[in-house]
Design an enzyme around this catalytic site. Structure first.
Site, short mmCIF file in Angstrom:
data_model
loop_
_atom_site.label_atom_id
_atom_site.label_comp_id
_atom_site.label_asym_id
_atom_site.label_seq_id
_atom_site.Cartn_x
_atom_site.Cartn_y
_atom_site.Cartn_z
N ASP A 1 21.37 44.84 -16.02
CA ASP A 1 22.27 43.75 -15.61
C ASP A 1 23.19 44.32 -14.54
O ASP A 1 23.26 45.54 -14.35
CB ASP A 1 23.09 43.26 -16.81
CG ASP A 1 24.09 42.18 -16.42
OD1 ASP A 1 23.71 41.25 -15.67
OD2 ASP A 1 25.27 42.26 -16.81
N TYR B 1 27.26 40.65 -8.94
CA TYR B 1 26.17 40.28 -8.04
C TYR B 1 26.30 38.79 -7.65
O TYR B 1 25.81 38.36 -6.62
CB TYR B 1 24.82 40.44 -8.72
CG TYR B 1 24.28 41.85 -8.91
CD1 TYR B 1 25.08 42.98 -8.71
CD2 TYR B 1 22.96 42.03 -9.30
CE1 TYR B 1 24.55 44.26 -8.91
CE2 TYR B 1 22.43 43.30 -9.50
CZ TYR B 1 23.23 44.41 -9.31
OH TYR B 1 22.70 45.66 -9.50
N GLY B 2 26.91 38.03 -8.54
CA GLY B 2 26.87 36.57 -8.44
C GLY B 2 27.59 35.97 -7.26
O GLY B 2 27.41 34.80 -6.94
N THR C 1 21.72 36.14 -12.39
CA THR C 1 21.75 36.12 -10.92
C THR C 1 20.48 36.75 -10.35
O THR C 1 19.88 36.22 -9.41
CB THR C 1 23.00 36.87 -10.43
OG1 THR C 1 24.15 36.25 -11.02
CG2 THR C 1 23.12 36.83 -8.93
N GLU D 1 34.54 41.00 -17.90
CA GLU D 1 34.52 42.44 -17.59
C GLU D 1 35.88 43.09 -17.90
O GLU D 1 35.97 44.29 -18.08
CB GLU D 1 34.14 42.68 -16.12
CG GLU D 1 32.71 42.30 -15.77
CD GLU D 1 31.68 43.42 -16.03
OE1 GLU D 1 32.03 44.60 -15.94
OE2 GLU D 1 30.51 43.08 -16.31
N CYS E 1 24.49 32.73 -17.44
CA CYS E 1 24.91 34.07 -17.02
C CYS E 1 25.07 34.88 -18.29
O CYS E 1 25.67 34.40 -19.27
CB CYS E 1 26.23 33.97 -16.27
SG CYS E 1 27.03 35.54 -15.99
N THR E 2 24.57 36.11 -18.28
CA THR E 2 24.57 36.89 -19.52
C THR E 2 25.96 37.39 -19.92
O THR E 2 26.12 37.94 -21.00
CB THR E 2 23.58 38.06 -19.42
OG1 THR E 2 23.85 38.79 -18.21
CG2 THR E 2 22.15 37.56 -19.40
N HIS E 3 26.93 37.20 -19.05
CA HIS E 3 28.30 37.52 -19.46
C HIS E 3 28.91 36.42 -20.34
O HIS E 3 29.83 36.67 -21.11
CB HIS E 3 29.20 37.66 -18.23
CG HIS E 3 29.10 38.98 -17.53
ND1 HIS E 3 27.96 39.39 -16.88
CD2 HIS E 3 29.99 39.99 -17.38
CE1 HIS E 3 28.18 40.59 -16.33
NE2 HIS E 3 29.40 40.97 -16.63
N1 DGL Z 1 25.45 39.03 -15.68
C1 DGL Z 1 25.34 38.39 -14.41
C2 DGL Z 1 24.46 37.16 -14.54
O1 DGL Z 1 23.90 36.93 -15.60
C3 DGL Z 1 26.65 37.93 -13.86
C4 DGL Z 1 27.55 38.96 -13.33
C5 DGL Z 1 27.51 39.09 -11.86
O2 DGL Z 1 27.96 38.21 -11.12
O3 DGL Z 1 27.04 40.12 -11.45
O4 DGL Z 1 24.31 36.42 -13.61
#
Ligand code: DGL
Length: 270
Positions: free
Chosen positions: A10, A42-43, A75, A152, A186-188
């Site tokens: 991730d 990353y998003g 993402t 985070e 999103c996994t967060h």
């Molecule tokens: N864990 C990322 C997702 O599932 C989100 C975090 C990010 O923006 O990098 O999209």
């Protein structure tokens, strides 16, 4: 029976929600987790950058000769999965298709909300996947860019005034659309489940994309005879930034101490 490890990555900590599920359903497996904590998020980035990062993440995990890789990042799944699959000769699982299937199976009124990072929403991946499953579904996508930094930084618990304020701001418009199913794309976001459920109310079912992906990958690996059922599984953690900060927060995400040690990787060298 295949003793090789499973790679999971991730952009940061979010994929640990998927890893938690994977370890529960596949207790005999060895996992290699990479969290790109030095380059999260990353998003908010463009597709080229996401693809470049994802290629490096996969190249790093491949040094462990994994039998499969789980893209525990919405993402990357939304923006780079096709390329990663085309370029690598091993099973690579993403979160979009399993989450879409779970949402389509869950909804009763055909109205599905999708919350995810800006890059995931912009990709249109959820609309494509859900419409392919059932063209009659009505889909309501909403980017929630502030959720990742909240998570985070450990600001995800009910009662956290900032998290609740941000959640109301993002989710009220979806409530008015009468969705009965909401994909946490999103996994967060599963860390914010209680806060999100508090805004959406009891009539809305939340679909955890990381957990859906874990269930799907486990079933596919079992079907292919690739599991490692006779052993006690382990997990090694790798990050691209401070190992200390990761270990503390990761324990919260996983619901258990990160005792197997965390190592730092110079990911730009891959
Ligand atoms: N864990 C990322 C997702 O599932 C989100 C975090 C990010 O923006 O990098 O999209």
């Amino acid at each position: 029976m295949d003793p090789r490890p499973i790679g999971v990555f991730d952009s940061g900590l979010g994929g640990l929600t998927s890893l938690r599920e994977l370890r529960k359903i596949l207790p005999g497996e060895d996992f290699i987790y990479f969290g790109d904590t030095g380059r999260v998020p990353y998003g908010s980035r463009g597709r080229d950058t996401i693809l470049r990062y994802a290629r490096q993440d996969v190249a790093f995990l491949r040094t462990f000769s994994p039998k499969a890789i789980i893209v525990a990042c919405g993402t990357v799944s939304a923006n780079a999965l096709a390329e990663l699959r085309a370029e690598n000769d091993l099973p690579i699982f993403g979160v979009i298709a399993p989450a879409a299937a779970a949402a389509a199976a869950t909804t009763r009124n055909g109205r599905i909300g999708v919350i995810a990072t800006a890059a995931s929403i912009r990709s249109g991946a959820y609309e494509r996947e859900l419409s392919a499953l059932d063209p009659a579904l009505e889909i309501f996508p909403a980017p929630c860019p502030l959720f990742v930094p909240l998570v985070e930084n450990g600001r995800f618990r009910p009662g956290d005034k900032v998290a609740e304020l941000v959640a109301r701001e993002y989710l009220e418009p979806l409530r008015t659309k009468d969705v009965d199913t909401l994909v946490l794309g999103c996994t967060h976001y599963p860390l914010l489940t209680d806060v999100i459920a508090g805004v959406m109310g009891p009539g809305v079912t939340l679909v955890d994309s990381g957990a859906s992906c874990a269930d799907h990958a486990a079933a596919r690996l079992a079907h292919a005879g690739l599991l490692n059922e006779n052993s006690t599984g382990s997990c090694r953690y790798f990050v691209s930034d401070s190992t200390h900060d990761f270990a503390n927060l990761a324990s919260l995400f996983l619901g258990e101490p990160v005792s197997d040690g965390v190592e730092r990787v110079e990911i730009e060298t891959y």
